[in-house]
Design a protein around this motif. Structure first.
Motif, PDB file in Angstrom:
ATOM      1  N   GLN A  48       0.809  -1.221   0.000  1.00 18.45           N
ATOM      2  CA  GLN A  48       0.000   0.000   0.000  1.00 18.45           C
ATOM      3  C   GLN A  48       0.845   1.274   0.000  1.00 18.45           C
ATOM      4  O   GLN A  48       0.303   2.380   0.036  1.00 18.45           O
ATOM      5  N   ALA A  49       2.160   1.141  -0.108  1.00 16.46           N
ATOM      6  CA  ALA A  49       3.046   2.308  -0.083  1.00 16.46           C
ATOM      7  C   ALA A  49       2.789   3.261  -1.245  1.00 16.46           C
ATOM      8  O   ALA A  49       2.866   4.484  -1.078  1.00 16.46           O
ATOM      9  N   ASP A  50       2.465   2.738  -2.417  1.00 18.96           N
ATOM     10  CA  ASP A  50       2.208   3.603  -3.584  1.00 18.96           C
ATOM     11  C   ASP A  50       1.072   4.591  -3.315  1.00 18.96           C
ATOM     12  O   ASP A  50       1.109   5.720  -3.796  1.00 18.96           O
ATOM     13  N   PHE A  51       0.067   4.155  -2.573  1.00 17.87           N
ATOM     14  CA  PHE A  51      -1.033   5.057  -2.240  1.00 17.87           C
ATOM     15  C   PHE A  51      -0.503   6.295  -1.521  1.00 17.87           C
ATOM     16  O   PHE A  51      -0.875   7.426  -1.850  1.00 17.87           O
ATOM     17  N   PHE A  52       0.378   6.090  -0.545  1.00 17.62           N
ATOM     18  CA  PHE A  52       0.897   7.220   0.222  1.00 17.62           C
ATOM     19  C   PHE A  52       1.840   8.083  -0.606  1.00 17.62           C
ATOM     20  O   PHE A  52       1.862   9.305  -0.455  1.00 17.62           O
TER      21      PHE A  52
END
Length: 79
Positions: A48-52
């Motif tokens: 989920q890092a891409d979301f941030f």
């Protein structure tokens, strides 16, 4: 002085890709700014890092193989 808040935000999979996470994060950012915060830190898994990153966060540190085969990130955003 160091003040901290530790909210936990999760959007169920069936509701993702509808802007809900972005809305919640922006509201949290707004509230924190009103309270005088100047930076947000998040701890997140690689999936989920891409979301941030899309929300303006940058990577501070990476824990590799945590859990095995994945990475865990500390990310920050100056607000």
């Amino acid at each position: 002085r160091w003040d901290a808040a530790y909210p936990s935000v999760w959007v169920e999979e069936r509701y993702r890709k509808q802007g809900i996470g972005t809305y919640l994060l922006r509201e949290l950012e707004r509230e924190l700014k009103e309270k005088g915060a100047y930076v947000m830190l998040v701890w997140t898994s690689d999936w989920q890092a891409d979301f941030f990153v899309k929300q303006g966060f940058t990577v501070c540190t990476v824990a590799e193989d945590c859990p095995k085969g994945h990475c865990y990130y500390c990310m920050k955003k100056v607000i």
